[in-house]
Structures are given as C-alpha cells and as structure tokens.
Design a protein around this motif. Structure first.
Motif, mmCIF file in Angstrom:
data_model
loop_
_atom_site.group_PDB
_atom_site.id
_atom_site.type_symbol
_atom_site.label_atom_id
_atom_site.label_comp_id
_atom_site.label_asym_id
_atom_site.label_seq_id
_atom_site.Cartn_x
_atom_site.Cartn_y
_atom_site.Cartn_z
ATOM 1 N N PHE B 49 0.829 -1.204 0.000
ATOM 2 C CA PHE B 49 0.000 0.000 0.000
ATOM 3 C C PHE B 49 0.866 1.258 0.000
ATOM 4 C CE2 PHE B 49 -2.511 3.283 2.195
ATOM 5 C CZ PHE B 49 -3.582 3.341 1.328
ATOM 6 N N PHE B 50 1.942 1.210 0.779
ATOM 7 C CA PHE B 50 2.819 2.378 0.858
ATOM 8 C C PHE B 50 3.478 2.659 -0.488
ATOM 9 C CE2 PHE B 50 6.954 4.335 1.658
ATOM 10 C CZ PHE B 50 6.543 5.487 2.302
ATOM 11 N N MET B 51 3.927 1.581 -1.149
ATOM 12 C CA MET B 51 4.547 1.771 -2.464
ATOM 13 C C MET B 51 3.540 2.327 -3.464
ATOM 14 S SD MET B 51 6.950 -1.598 -2.572
ATOM 15 C CE MET B 51 7.001 -1.689 -4.339
ATOM 16 N N ALA B 52 2.316 1.746 -3.431
ATOM 17 C CA ALA B 52 1.288 2.209 -4.361
ATOM 18 C C ALA B 52 0.934 3.666 -4.085
ATOM 19 C CB ALA B 52 0.052 1.314 -4.241
ATOM 20 N N GLY B 57 1.256 9.518 -5.370
ATOM 21 C CA GLY B 57 1.776 10.869 -5.155
ATOM 22 C C GLY B 57 2.440 11.398 -6.412
ATOM 23 N N VAL B 58 3.229 10.520 -7.077
ATOM 24 C CA VAL B 58 3.883 10.915 -8.326
ATOM 25 C C VAL B 58 2.826 11.335 -9.352
ATOM 26 C CG1 VAL B 58 5.271 10.054 -10.255
ATOM 27 C CG2 VAL B 58 5.847 9.410 -7.912
ATOM 28 N N TYR B 423 2.751 7.678 -16.398
ATOM 29 C CA TYR B 423 2.490 6.252 -16.584
ATOM 30 C C TYR B 423 2.732 5.490 -15.280
ATOM 31 C CZ TYR B 423 2.656 1.601 -18.688
ATOM 32 O OH TYR B 423 2.418 0.283 -18.991
ATOM 33 N N LEU B 424 3.880 5.764 -14.666
ATOM 34 C CA LEU B 424 4.184 5.136 -13.378
ATOM 35 C C LEU B 424 3.126 5.504 -12.344
ATOM 36 C CD1 LEU B 424 7.995 5.418 -12.667
ATOM 37 C CD2 LEU B 424 6.585 3.363 -12.717
ATOM 38 N N GLY B 425 2.748 6.781 -12.360
ATOM 39 C CA GLY B 425 1.772 7.266 -11.395
ATOM 40 C C GLY B 425 0.431 6.576 -11.551
ATOM 41 N N SER B 426 0.054 6.226 -12.795
ATOM 42 C CA SER B 426 -1.245 5.573 -12.956
ATOM 43 C C SER B 426 -1.216 4.176 -12.331
ATOM 44 C CB SER B 426 -1.666 5.535 -14.427
ATOM 45 O OG SER B 426 -0.791 4.755 -15.183
#
Lengths: 179, 479
Positions: B49-52, B57-58, B423-426
């Motif tokens: 969850f923290f990583m996601a 945030g990004v 893309y990473l943020g999505s």
C-alpha cells in the motif's frame, strides 16, 4: 409470549438447501400462501416450491432498453440534422451508420440501470429494518442456515397449528418472530 | 508472504473448488482477512500500500504540473500528437476488459471456474477503467471542460459532432464504467450482508449495513436478483466488445497508413482480452497466496486463464500478420512503407522486434500443462505479455504518426520525464485502489461460491474430475 397482533410470523431454521427445498414444497402443499424463505445464496427451484410467480423484470428492462435506443438515436439525429445541421465530409445530415455506436451504448446504459435499480427497488431496498431480522440466529441466514417463515397475515394462520406444522418438517429450530 | 488465514499448508488442486469446503468455511476463508483489526494488518499489505500510495503521489504531482503548465510538458507534438496518453489509455482499458469477460461472458457460457475470480477481476476492470478514463480527459489541454463532449443544452447553442469516434468514446467509456460499477456493486450486496451479520464491532456493522442496503436474502429477492444479474451479464458482454471496437475505430476511421484497417476492431478486442488475462494472473497469483485462498482460487483457474491468454495471444499475432499482408496487398505505397518502417525501421523497429518476442515467442511455453501449472512461470509470462501489449500500442501510435505521407512532414517522438511519471503514477492509482479493495471488500464472491458448492455437490462432474485426476497423476501434476 407475544400478542397475536404483534406477531410477524413463525420461522423455522434448516441446515441445508435440500431440507428447505422439501420444506417449502410441503408448506405450499399444506395451503399456506404468505410464506417466504431466506437463504445465503440463490437456490434453484426454491421460488417455484414456495409458489412465487416468475419475475417480470425482463419485460421492464426490454421497455427501457427500447426507450434508451430511441433516446440515443434521436438526440443525435435531432442535434446534428435538425437543430444544428453539421456538414461533415459531405455526408448526409442524417448519416445513421455513424450514429449506431452511441445508440447502442444508450440502449445498454438504460437497460442495465433499469435491471439493477428496478431489482433493488422491487426488493424494497434500501430498507434498514425488516421484522425477519428479529429471528433468533438470523445472522446465519447469510452464512450457512436456511430460514422458512409462515407470516401471520396468512389466511390459514393459527399459531399453534403453524408451530406444530413447522416442527414436523424436521427443522433445527422454530421461533415466533415479532414486528 | 505468509498466509494470514492460519490454515495448515494445503495440497494444490485442479478442481474448481475443493470438495471438502463447506458454506461456512468459504465464508471464513474469504472474510477473515477483511475482519482483521487495522493494527493487525499484515506487513506485506502495508508495504504494498505504501509503495502504491507513493506512486499515486507521483501521479498527483504530474497532474498538478500538467494543469499548471499545459500539455507541453509531454512529448506530444506534431506530427505525433497522440503519444503516451493514448498508448496508456488503450493499454489500461484493454486490461479492464478481461474482468468483464470473466464475470459476464463466462457466466453466460456456464463456466463454473469464473466464480472465484470474478469479483477480483471486476474490481480490476473498474480500477483499470478509472486509470484509462483519466488519460483522454487529462490530455485534452483544458481537462476542466471535458463535459463539452456530452450533449447538453448550453449557452453556446452547440452540440457535439456525433460522427466522430472520439465522441463515441465518451459514450462507450462512460457507459462501460458505470455499468461495470453497477454490476460489481449488485454482486457485492449479498456479500455485504454476510459481512454485516458477521461484524463484531459497531463500526463494521454500520459500514457494511449501509452498503448491504438491508439485504435479507428472501427467495423472491434472490429470484429478481438472479434475473437482474443474468440480464446485466448479457448486456455487459456485447458492451465490452463495443467499447474496444470503438477504441479501435478511433484509429480505423482515420485515414493514416497502418490505422485504416477493417481488422482493427476484432484484433483490438483480442488484444484487450490477452492483456487482461495477463493482468488477472498477475493479480490472482499473489492474492491466493497472501490470503490463503488456494482452496478457492485453484490451479484450474490459473490454468484456464493462461489457456485463454494463449488463444487470444495467437489471434493478436494473426492480426499482426494480416496487417502486414494487407499493407502489401493494398498496393498503396504509404501502407507498404509503413509496414516496412514498422518492422525494419531504424528508429522504432526495436519496438516491433520486442513486441514479437513478448506476444508471440514468450507465450509459446503455455502450450505445456506443466508450465501452466507453475505459478512462477505463469506470473513471469503474464508480465512479459503486459509489456508486449503496451509495445503493441506504442508501435501502432508512434510508428504510423512519425512517418505517414510526405517526408517533409515526418518527425520523431521522444517521451519526456512527465510522460513516464504519469504512466508510473497511474500504476499508483491502480494499486492503491487494489490494496484498499483486498483489505476492505470480499475479494471472492462468497454467495456465488456457496451456490457453486451446492451445485457441485449435486451436479459435480465427479466422473470427469476422476479422469482428470488420473491423467494428472500420471504426469506428476497436482490433482
């Protein structure tokens, strides 16, 4: 012991889908009409055994689907051909093949929401309170127990007779349930 | 990842559902992880969850940049005005389609194995559609006026241009998103009632009571419910085909070389299912381990979903072949040059080579049962397939747009930092929603599983299962 006027019905608890299917059939055959079963999942044939009429949901969805189809088409036709004619690439103003996708999506949108919301509405949901929730141990009706209720508004309802009848169906428990 | 259900280690099976499961045990194994107190949430969940959430945030930072600076922060420019945002949009929405196919199409085809993965797959659909739907809106330039696409009486006296596939998109995607959410929620109502009745504290009781709408499971209610569910399935199946066909028509209606093909709609749908089943495997394999759901999501499910991945993958590869053939057969020099440039071009030819590796070569091991029964292998292949399907959209969008007709208007495309961060943020958005889902909602449809168990006890194909068991034990695979 509750007063008869305050009595919602008598509820029997069963331990398996097979027993409640048989019990429902016998209850209907005994002439009771205001009967209902409460189960953790859909049991095929239970509505038949209880004498419930088939649902008319499909017809309502069909009507609303046709409404959606006409709405979807005419909003495009009216706005692009009548209200604000748009000439795109010299195509006819009513270039109906281009309108098919949105017509289809509107059909699906109208029918799907009718199916979902009409089902909830006809089932009386949302409804936070229902007298059947007063049944002892009813928490298990969403787990692994099956309940059969003969409601007090039934014409043939006589408390002692109903209780002994339900007890004769080999239930795990029989209880009177108040409003 | 340790199992938190506290069950003893379990022998893997190829049955749709383990025979010894009872109604109560299905309930317990699905709902226990949800009922765990917040401070007892397993560590792996917090890490995930923290990583996601960090990636989310990004995403938010990127959107802030996008809104303040405009879409100039992306690599989109002439001639490639459709860059990453469209590639990622098509990729995400394709992933979503497998969920609807599992829950709707497989229900209509009476495939009992759909039952234990349909809830999670539908959740995946909704989250993927959320990620997808934001892309076209955000790359409008002025995202806050996206509602201009909808027909509504306005002071401009204007209406949308309904002959444009881009407006079809609006209708297709908004219908798809809302119908998917409805289908998912209707499926959840009886399970919310189960959670309400299991609740041991007031907060949970209130929370799940409100969501369950007061469901009491009466036979009449179930009768209407099943009819509504069947109708929703019958509507969702053509809907999902129409949605990706519409997206394919965004391309196919255009007259650019490589886009103007009649094969686009069916080939896009196959590609969507291909990528979607890959994502189902990516999500289901860790989920069954982490929550100890191996008895409900068995090898059978992963095996079948891998078979579907292989079948649709081969359809997609057939699509590539037909595209190249049609480019040659059309005799149009621009089409022929596009095909040459796609395969052998010096600037983006690498993408096509990699795409063939991911979507054709990497899936071939799935012909073997031994590979399909090996969770690690399936997981790795599924990730390769996801990358391959992303490359497919990259090839379609970028190769065609960089070199279309007149060499004077050719150009190149380079994605910027913000393209990648979005893309990473999505992924952050998707996985944040996913982790919240597996923590708060039942990830398996318990009422449907109970029905399946009841059905299996009466009509279970024991003869077939025994045959299968014999065949499997000969090959040394789990029965």
């Amino acid at each position: 012991m509750s007063e008869a006027a305050n009595l919602y019905g008598v509820v029997a608890k069963f331990g398996s889908p097979e027993t409640i299917l048989a019990a429902a059939q016998q209850t209907k055959d005994a002439g009771y009409e205001n009967i209902e079963a409460y189960t953790p999942f859909y049991i095929e044939g239970l509505d038949d055994n209880l004498g419930h009429a088939p649902t008319r949901l499909g017809w309502v969805v069909l009507m609303m689907g046709i409404t959606g189809l006409l709405t979807g088409f005419f909003i495009q036709y009216w706005s692009n051909a009548v209200f604000y004619p748009l000439n795109i690439g010299g195509k006819p103003l009513n270039s109906w093949p281009n309108f098919i996708v949105i017509t289809f999506e509107c059909t699906v949108l109208f029918s799907a929401f009718t199916a979902g919301l009409f089902m909830l509405g006809r089932n009386g949901l949302p409804r936070p309170y229902h007298p059947i929730f007063n049944t002892p141990g009813f928490e298990d009706a969403t787990r692994d127990k099956f309940f059969l209720c003969i409601e007090s508004k039934d014409e043939n309802f006589e408390l002692e007779k109903v209780k002994s009848f339900l007890s004769g169906l080999n239930p795990e428990d029989v209880a009177e349930v108040d409003y | 990842m340790a199992s938190i259900s506290g069950k003893p280690p379990f022998k893997e099976t190829n049955r749709v559902i383990v025979k010894s499961e009872t109604f109560a045990s299905i309930d317990d194994s699905v709902n226990k992880p949800i009922e765990t107190a917040p401070f007892k949430t397993p560590l792996w969940w917090w890490i995930g969850f923290f990583m996601a959430a960090s990636l989310l945030g990004v995403y938010l930072v990127t959107i802030t940049m996008l809104i303040t600076k405009g879409i100039g922060i992306f690599g989109n420019n002439q001639p490639v005005a459709w860059g990453f945002p469209i590639i990622n949009f098509v990729w995400w929405i394709g992933i979503g389609h497998a969920g609807t196919l599992i829950s709707a199409a497989l229900l209509l085809f009476r495939q009992p194995w759909r039952t234990s993965i349909n809830r999670a797959a539908e959740a995946m659909t909704i989250f993927a559609v959320v990620c997808a739907g934001l892309y076209p809106i955000l790359h409008l330039g002025r995202p806050w006026v996206f509602y201009w696409l909808a027909p509504y009486p306005n002071t401009f006296g204007l209406f949308p241009q309904f002959r444009s596939p881009l407006d079809w998109d609006l209708f297709a995607i908004s219908t798809y998103a809302s119908v998917s959410i409805l289908f998912w929620y209707i499926g959840l109502v009886p399970d919310f009632a189960t959670l309400r009745d299991r609740a041991r504290n007031t907060f949970m009781q209130w929370f799940y009571s409100l969501l369950s709408l007061g469901w009491n499971g009466s036979a009449k209610a179930w009768q209407r419910y099943m009819r509504a569910y069947l109708i929703l399935a019958a509507l969702s199946f053509p809907l999902v085909l129409s949605v990706h066909s519409t997206i394919a028509m965004d391309f196919a209606v255009g007259q650019l070389p490589g886009w103007n093909n009649t094969i686009m709609p069916p080939y896009f749908v196959a590609g969507a299912v291909f990528a979607g089943f890959a994502m189902v495997n990516i999500l289901a394999i860790p989920l069954r381990k982490a929550f100890g759901l191996e008895r409900l999501i068995t090898y059978r499910h992963i095996d079948n979903s891998s078979k579907l991945m292989l079948a649709t993958g081969m359809i997609v590869v057939y699509g590539y072949a037909v595209e190249l053939f049609m480019a040659w057969y059309s005799g149009v020099e621009f089409e022929r040059y596009m095909a040459f440039n796609r395969v052998l071009g010096t600037d983006h030819g690498w993408a096509f080579a990699l795409l063939i590796f991911c979507n054709l070569i990497a899936i071939q091991p799935l012909w073997s049962k031994r590979v399909r029964q090996n969770m690690t292998m399936v997981f790795i292949i599924s990730i390769i397939v996801s990358i391959g399907m992303w490359l497919e959209r990259y090839v379609i969008v970028v190769v065609t747009l960089t070199k279309d007709f007149l060499p004077g208007s050719w150009g190149d495309y380079v994605a910027t930092f913000w393209d990648y961060s979005m893309y990473l943020g999505s992924f952050g958005l998707f996985f944040t929603l996913w982790f919240l889902f597996i923590r708060l909602l039942p990830s398996i449809a318990t009422s449907e599983m109970k029905e399946l168990q009841h059905h299996d006890s009466h009509h279970g194909s024991d003869y077939y299962e025994e045959q299968r068991a014999e065949e499997f034990s000969k090959k040394g695979l789990p029965v």
